[in-house]
Design a protein around this motif. Structure first.
Motif, PDB file in Angstrom:
ATOM      1  N   TYR A 186     -59.945 -45.667   2.059  1.00 43.49           N
ATOM      2  CA  TYR A 186     -60.438 -44.813   0.803  1.00 43.49           C
ATOM      3  C   TYR A 186     -59.533 -43.735   0.341  1.00 43.49           C
ATOM      4  N   PHE A 187     -59.066 -43.020   1.204  1.00 42.30           N
ATOM      5  CA  PHE A 187     -58.281 -41.809   1.027  1.00 42.30           C
ATOM      6  C   PHE A 187     -57.003 -42.356   0.298  1.00 42.30           C
ATOM      7  N   VAL A 188     -56.308 -43.469   0.885  1.00 42.26           N
ATOM      8  CA  VAL A 188     -54.937 -43.558   0.188  1.00 42.26           C
ATOM      9  C   VAL A 188     -54.945 -44.374  -1.015  1.00 42.26           C
ATOM     10  N   CYS A 189     -56.235 -45.212  -1.146  1.00 36.49           N
ATOM     11  CA  CYS A 189     -56.126 -45.792  -2.523  1.00 36.49           C
ATOM     12  C   CYS A 189     -56.594 -44.673  -3.690  1.00 36.49           C
ATOM     13  N   ASN A 190     -57.619 -43.745  -3.264  1.00 36.17           N
ATOM     14  CA  ASN A 190     -57.604 -42.461  -4.182  1.00 36.17           C
ATOM     15  C   ASN A 190     -56.388 -41.791  -4.379  1.00 36.17           C
ATOM     16  N   TRP A 191     -55.566 -41.449  -3.357  1.00 32.17           N
ATOM     17  CA  TRP A 191     -54.531 -40.927  -3.467  1.00 32.17           C
ATOM     18  C   TRP A 191     -53.502 -41.712  -4.741  1.00 32.17           C
ATOM     19  N   LEU A 192     -53.387 -42.668  -4.643  1.00 29.80           N
ATOM     20  CA  LEU A 192     -52.557 -43.507  -5.538  1.00 29.80           C
ATOM     21  C   LEU A 192     -53.171 -43.048  -6.921  1.00 29.80           C
ATOM     22  N   PHE A 219     -37.471 -54.892   6.652  1.00 36.03           N
ATOM     23  CA  PHE A 219     -38.859 -54.737   5.989  1.00 36.03           C
ATOM     24  C   PHE A 219     -39.164 -56.052   5.162  1.00 36.03           C
ATOM     25  N   ALA A 220     -38.481 -57.075   5.060  1.00 33.05           N
ATOM     26  CA  ALA A 220     -38.930 -58.491   4.917  1.00 33.05           C
ATOM     27  C   ALA A 220     -39.398 -59.343   5.980  1.00 33.05           C
ATOM     28  N   LEU A 221     -39.928 -58.562   7.040  1.00 33.07           N
ATOM     29  CA  LEU A 221     -40.557 -59.183   8.276  1.00 33.07           C
ATOM     30  C   LEU A 221     -42.063 -58.329   8.568  1.00 33.07           C
ATOM     31  N   PRO A 222     -42.837 -59.100   8.909  1.00 28.31           N
ATOM     32  CA  PRO A 222     -44.226 -58.523   9.034  1.00 28.31           C
ATOM     33  C   PRO A 222     -44.028 -57.294  10.224  1.00 28.31           C
ATOM     34  N   ASN A 223     -44.167 -56.108   9.816  1.00 26.13           N
ATOM     35  CA  ASN A 223     -44.218 -55.074  11.011  1.00 26.13           C
ATOM     36  C   ASN A 223     -44.553 -53.610  10.361  1.00 26.13           C
ATOM     37  N   LYS A 224     -45.959 -53.615  10.611  1.00 25.20           N
ATOM     38  CA  LYS A 224     -46.623 -52.618   9.886  1.00 25.20           C
ATOM     39  C   LYS A 224     -46.171 -51.230  10.389  1.00 25.20           C
ATOM     40  N   LYS A 225     -45.831 -51.027  11.513  1.00 28.08           N
ATOM     41  CA  LYS A 225     -45.363 -49.906  12.174  1.00 28.08           C
ATOM     42  C   LYS A 225     -44.165 -49.227  11.165  1.00 28.08           C
ATOM     43  N   ALA A 226     -43.013 -50.284  11.164  1.00 29.15           N
ATOM     44  CA  ALA A 226     -42.018 -50.019  10.459  1.00 29.15           C
ATOM     45  C   ALA A 226     -42.098 -49.636   8.885  1.00 29.15           C
ATOM     46  N   ALA A 227     -43.290 -50.486   8.405  1.00 30.49           N
ATOM     47  CA  ALA A 227     -43.602 -50.210   7.042  1.00 30.49           C
ATOM     48  C   ALA A 227     -43.974 -48.919   6.615  1.00 30.49           C
ATOM     49  N   TYR A 228     -44.973 -48.533   7.577  1.00 28.94           N
ATOM     50  CA  TYR A 228     -45.594 -47.102   7.398  1.00 28.94           C
ATOM     51  C   TYR A 228     -44.625 -46.033   7.561  1.00 28.94           C
ATOM     52  N   GLU A 229     -43.622 -46.261   8.578  1.00 34.27           N
ATOM     53  CA  GLU A 229     -42.635 -45.176   8.874  1.00 34.27           C
ATOM     54  C   GLU A 229     -41.776 -45.165   7.504  1.00 34.27           C
ATOM     55  N   LEU A 230     -41.593 -46.243   6.894  1.00 33.10           N
ATOM     56  CA  LEU A 230     -40.625 -46.168   5.545  1.00 33.10           C
ATOM     57  C   LEU A 230     -41.226 -45.431   4.367  1.00 33.10           C
ATOM     58  N   SER A 244     -39.620 -52.585  -1.917  1.00 39.00           N
ATOM     59  CA  SER A 244     -40.197 -53.810  -2.705  1.00 39.00           C
ATOM     60  C   SER A 244     -40.471 -54.824  -1.517  1.00 39.00           C
ATOM     61  N   PHE A 245     -39.699 -54.939  -0.528  1.00 37.63           N
ATOM     62  CA  PHE A 245     -40.007 -56.015   0.303  1.00 37.63           C
ATOM     63  C   PHE A 245     -40.901 -55.858   1.061  1.00 37.63           C
ATOM     64  N   ALA A 246     -41.362 -54.518   1.580  1.00 43.37           N
ATOM     65  CA  ALA A 246     -42.559 -54.172   2.312  1.00 43.37           C
ATOM     66  C   ALA A 246     -43.795 -54.225   1.471  1.00 43.37           C
ATOM     67  N   GLY A 247     -43.824 -53.951   0.164  1.00 38.22           N
ATOM     68  CA  GLY A 247     -44.770 -54.156  -0.730  1.00 38.22           C
ATOM     69  C   GLY A 247     -45.090 -55.519  -0.888  1.00 38.22           C
ATOM     70  N   ASP A 287     -54.374 -50.594   1.939  1.00 35.22           N
ATOM     71  CA  ASP A 287     -54.060 -49.234   2.674  1.00 35.22           C
ATOM     72  C   ASP A 287     -52.440 -49.136   2.356  1.00 35.22           C
ATOM     73  N   LEU A 288     -51.635 -49.976   2.919  1.00 36.97           N
ATOM     74  CA  LEU A 288     -50.137 -49.878   3.080  1.00 36.97           C
ATOM     75  C   LEU A 288     -49.603 -50.054   1.684  1.00 36.97           C
ATOM     76  N   LEU A 289     -50.168 -51.005   0.941  1.00 35.13           N
ATOM     77  CA  LEU A 289     -49.651 -51.198  -0.286  1.00 35.13           C
ATOM     78  C   LEU A 289     -49.736 -49.925  -1.191  1.00 35.13           C
ATOM     79  N   ALA A 290     -50.950 -49.307  -1.241  1.00 36.29           N
ATOM     80  CA  ALA A 290     -51.215 -47.942  -1.895  1.00 36.29           C
ATOM     81  C   ALA A 290     -50.043 -46.903  -1.477  1.00 36.29           C
ATOM     82  N   GLU A 291     -49.874 -46.904  -0.108  1.00 40.42           N
ATOM     83  CA  GLU A 291     -48.743 -45.928   0.353  1.00 40.42           C
ATOM     84  C   GLU A 291     -47.582 -46.320  -0.244  1.00 40.42           C
TER      85      GLU A 291
END
Length: 364
Positions: A258-264, A160-171, A197-200, A210-214
């Motif tokens: 919009y959904f995920v930001c409001n979820w947070l 998660f220290a490398l750019p990989n959005k698929k892996a980050a969303y799976e996390l 923390s690394f993915a964030g 979107d990803l940071l909110a998750e």
């Protein structure tokens, strides 16, 4: 003609039940239609957020989904490949107050049909298990190692220290399932928290709200306090969405952000869904934000080849020199809010990777 709505009253003075009713109507009846898999996806996501954050939804607000609930058995029989979406919507509708027994019937049918056993990935199997356990069935009772495999995946921060959005969303989704969407402690190990923390950090450097909110939600579900900077930026993004109403509103939009930001916001206990449509078709547009410096940093590191170093203190000045002022600010903020940033950067820089050709030559 489409138009960007301008409310005559401050949004905070609109009753929440009215905002939620307009939102549910929009996604249930205006944007797409029930045979569209994207209709299933949008409505499953919205209802899941409302249910897992404990929103009080008036039964009348769920009326646009009564037809779906009445026909969901037939849909499940004809579209078993969509069973996770169908189960999610039906179970959330029941837990929000509509109906009672259909969800359990669907879970029994899906479990006895072995639908979870043909899933391709552990992530999908985990989602199926979590859905069916809501009605007392474990479709994978014989798979005692599923959670261990999920934890092994998230306990590798290097991923998660490398750019990989698929892996980050799976996390993030693994944490959602392990925590039952915040209902229990997922028991994350220290390496998994470092992974978040690394993915964030990457998400913040990319300015990917979107990803940071998750990731912030996952941290909260794990009993952690996300960096204040991250959450305040997400809250600012949530407040900045514009909603375009009318028949020409585009549905290839930023609704998920919009959904995920409001979820947070909901998980934090803040007011939610400030900008909602007036019972009509709507398009959700996120605020324009400064591009993150992630691409520029990556391009510079790749471009300098053998001059690249994993030593943050050695590379810091050179990286700041290739960024504009806002990019420098974001990088500095990323540095200040990451757990073990020097370790993160050492992995991210990939300075000691052995080229395949050289490795083969050495082996020969």
């Amino acid at each position: 003609m489409s138009n960007v709505i301008h409310l005559t009253l401050p949004t905070s003075r609109q009753p929440l039940d009215q905002r939620l009713a307009g939102l549910i109507h929009c996604f249930a009846q205006e944007r797409r239609f029930g045979e569209d898999v994207f209709w299933l996806k949008e409505n499953a996501e919205l209802l899941s957020i409302l249910e897992c954050t404990g929103q009080s939804v008036d039964l009348s607000a769920l009326a646009p989904l009564e037809g779906f609930y009445a026909q969901v058995r037939d849909r499940m029989a004809f579209f078993p490949q969509c069973y996770r979406f169908l189960l999610s919507i039906a179970l959330d509708l029941e837990d929000l107050g509509m109906g009672r027994d259909t969800g359990a019937e669907l879970v029994d049918w899906a479990a006895e049909s072995g639908l979870a056993e043909v899933e391709f990935s552990d992530l999908q199997r985990a989602e199926a298990r979590r859905l069916m356990q809501r009605r007392g069935r474990d479709p994978l009772a014989g798979d005692a190692g599923l959670n261990d495999r999920l934890r092994r995946f998230i306990n590798r921060p290097e991923t998660f220290a490398l750019p990989n959005k698929k892996a980050a969303y799976e996390l993030t989704h693994i944490v959602f399932y392990l925590s039952e969407y915040g209902r229990r402690d997922p028991g994350l190990d220290a390496p998994a928290l470092k992974s978040l923390s690394f993915a964030g950090t990457l998400a913040y450097l990319d300015q990917n709200a979107d990803l940071l909110a998750e990731i912030c939600i996952a941290l909260r579900y794990a009993g952690q306090e996300p960096p204040v900077l991250w959450e305040e930026w997400i809250a600012s993004e949530a407040r900045g969405f514009s909603v375009t109403e009318g028949p020409h509103a585009q549905v290839a939009d930023h609704y998920h952000d919009y959904f995920v930001c409001n979820w947070l916001l909901a998980v934090r206990g803040d007011p939610v869904f400030a900008n909602t449509p007036n019972f009509c078709r709507a398009q959700y547009t996120k605020p324009e934000s400064w591009p993150g410096p992630l691409r520029a940093i990556s391009e510079h590191l790749y471009g300098i080849g053998p001059m690249r170093s994993g030593d943050w203190h050695r590379m810091r000045e050179a990286l700041f020199d290739v960024l504009d002022e806002r990019g420098q600010d974001i990088l500095q903020e990323g540095e200040a809010n990451c757990v073990e940033f020097e370790t993160f950067f050492d992995i991210f820089a990939r300075a000691e990777q052995v080229p395949v050709a050289s490795h083969r030559a050495a082996a020969g």
